[in-house]
Write a protein that holds these residues in place. Structure first.
Motif, short mmCIF file in Angstrom:
data_model
loop_
_atom_site.label_atom_id
_atom_site.label_comp_id
_atom_site.label_asym_id
_atom_site.label_seq_id
_atom_site.Cartn_x
_atom_site.Cartn_y
_atom_site.Cartn_z
N TYR A 181 0.80 -1.22 0.00
CA TYR A 181 0.00 0.00 0.00
C TYR A 181 0.83 1.27 0.00
N ILE A 182 0.33 2.25 -0.73
CA ILE A 182 0.82 3.62 -0.59
C ILE A 182 0.44 4.11 0.82
N MET A 183 1.34 4.85 1.43
CA MET A 183 1.08 5.42 2.75
C MET A 183 1.16 6.94 2.68
N GLY A 184 0.41 7.59 3.54
CA GLY A 184 0.40 9.04 3.52
C GLY A 184 0.36 9.66 4.89
N TRP A 185 0.68 10.94 4.93
CA TRP A 185 0.52 11.77 6.13
C TRP A 185 -0.41 12.92 5.78
N PHE A 186 -1.31 13.18 6.70
CA PHE A 186 -2.23 14.31 6.60
C PHE A 186 -2.14 15.10 7.89
N ARG A 187 -2.70 16.29 7.89
CA ARG A 187 -2.74 17.08 9.12
C ARG A 187 -4.02 17.88 9.18
N GLN A 188 -4.40 18.22 10.40
CA GLN A 188 -5.60 19.02 10.60
C GLN A 188 -5.36 20.03 11.71
N ALA A 189 -5.44 21.29 11.35
CA ALA A 189 -5.30 22.37 12.32
C ALA A 189 -6.68 22.72 12.87
N PRO A 190 -6.75 23.33 14.05
CA PRO A 190 -8.05 23.70 14.63
C PRO A 190 -8.86 24.57 13.69
N GLY A 191 -10.11 24.18 13.48
CA GLY A 191 -11.00 24.96 12.64
C GLY A 191 -10.78 24.81 11.15
N LYS A 192 -9.87 23.91 10.78
CA LYS A 192 -9.58 23.72 9.36
C LYS A 192 -9.86 22.29 8.94
N GLU A 193 -9.96 22.09 7.64
CA GLU A 193 -10.18 20.74 7.13
C GLU A 193 -8.86 19.96 7.15
N PHE A 220 -3.77 17.16 2.99
CA PHE A 220 -2.69 16.27 2.55
C PHE A 220 -1.33 16.88 2.86
N VAL A 221 -0.41 16.07 3.32
CA VAL A 221 0.96 16.52 3.57
C VAL A 221 1.95 15.81 2.64
N ALA A 222 1.94 14.48 2.65
CA ALA A 222 2.93 13.73 1.86
C ALA A 222 2.45 12.30 1.67
N THR A 223 2.90 11.70 0.58
CA THR A 223 2.66 10.28 0.33
C THR A 223 3.96 9.62 -0.13
N ILE A 224 3.99 8.31 -0.01
CA ILE A 224 5.13 7.53 -0.46
C ILE A 224 4.63 6.25 -1.09
N ARG A 271 10.00 4.38 -3.72
CA ARG A 271 10.69 4.99 -4.86
C ARG A 271 10.15 6.38 -5.18
N TYR A 272 8.85 6.56 -4.95
CA TYR A 272 8.21 7.84 -5.29
C TYR A 272 7.61 8.47 -4.04
N ALA A 273 7.68 9.78 -3.99
CA ALA A 273 7.06 10.54 -2.91
C ALA A 273 6.47 11.81 -3.49
N HIS A 274 5.48 12.32 -2.81
CA HIS A 274 4.82 13.55 -3.26
C HIS A 274 4.48 14.38 -2.04
N TYR A 275 4.65 15.69 -2.16
CA TYR A 275 4.45 16.59 -1.02
C TYR A 275 3.54 17.75 -1.40
N THR A 276 2.83 18.25 -0.42
CA THR A 276 2.12 19.49 -0.65
C THR A 276 3.15 20.62 -0.74
N ASP A 277 2.84 21.64 -1.49
CA ASP A 277 3.82 22.69 -1.78
C ASP A 277 4.39 23.34 -0.52
N SER A 278 3.57 23.49 0.50
CA SER A 278 4.00 24.24 1.68
C SER A 278 5.07 23.50 2.50
N GLY A 334 -3.89 2.96 -6.69
CA GLY A 334 -3.76 4.40 -6.58
C GLY A 334 -2.38 4.90 -6.94
N THR A 335 -2.16 6.18 -6.75
CA THR A 335 -0.87 6.79 -7.01
C THR A 335 -0.50 7.72 -5.86
N VAL A 336 0.75 8.14 -5.83
CA VAL A 336 1.19 9.06 -4.77
C VAL A 336 0.59 10.45 -4.95
#
Length: 126
Positions: free
Chosen positions: A32-44, A47-51, A56-63, A103-105
């Motif tokens: 399986y592809i694995m990912g990290w997400f985050r949630q700040a108070p009051g926000k949805e 996505f942060v990153a996937t691998i 071999r492949y990883a993808h990140y949110t721009d920030s 799926g994909t990263v």
């Protein structure tokens, strides 16, 4: 039943570093592809990153590009998120998640992930 358990969160000053880890149960972790997400108070949840399955492949949110690095160790059923140069806007609860089979990263929607950890709090002070 798959269980994901995050660790490594905490309080850090801006510019500091933290390393999050996620331990997964089950014998098919490398499938399986694995990912990290985050949630700040009051926000949805965002996505942060996937691998990809073998890292071999990883993808990140721009920030977080050039500051965060996602990695995995299939022998230990773990996925990690190294976070450097942390900013106050990185403050959130961070979640580890398992993508549905295939799926994909580039899949950023949380609807594409079927198992989630309980989350770990990351707080960055200014």
């Amino acid at each position: 039943q798959v269980q994901l358990v995050e660790s490594g969160g905490g309080l850090v000053q801006a510019g500091g570093s933290l390393r999050l880890a996620c331990a997964a149960s089950g014998s098919t972790f490398s499938t399986y592809i694995m990912g990290w997400f985050r949630q700040a108070p009051g926000k949805e949840r965002e996505f942060v990153a996937t691998i990809s399955q073998y890292g071999r492949y990883a993808h990140y949110t721009d920030s977080v590009k050039d500051r965060f690095t996602i990695s995995r160790d299939n022998a230990k059923n773990t996925v990690s998120l190294q976070m450097n140069s942390l900013k106050p806007e990185d403050t959130a609860v961070y979640y580890c998640a398992r993508h549905t089979l295939g799926g994909t990263v580039y899949d950023k929607s949380h609807h594409m992930y079927d198992y989630w950890g309980q989350g770990t709090q990351v707080t960055v002070s200014s």
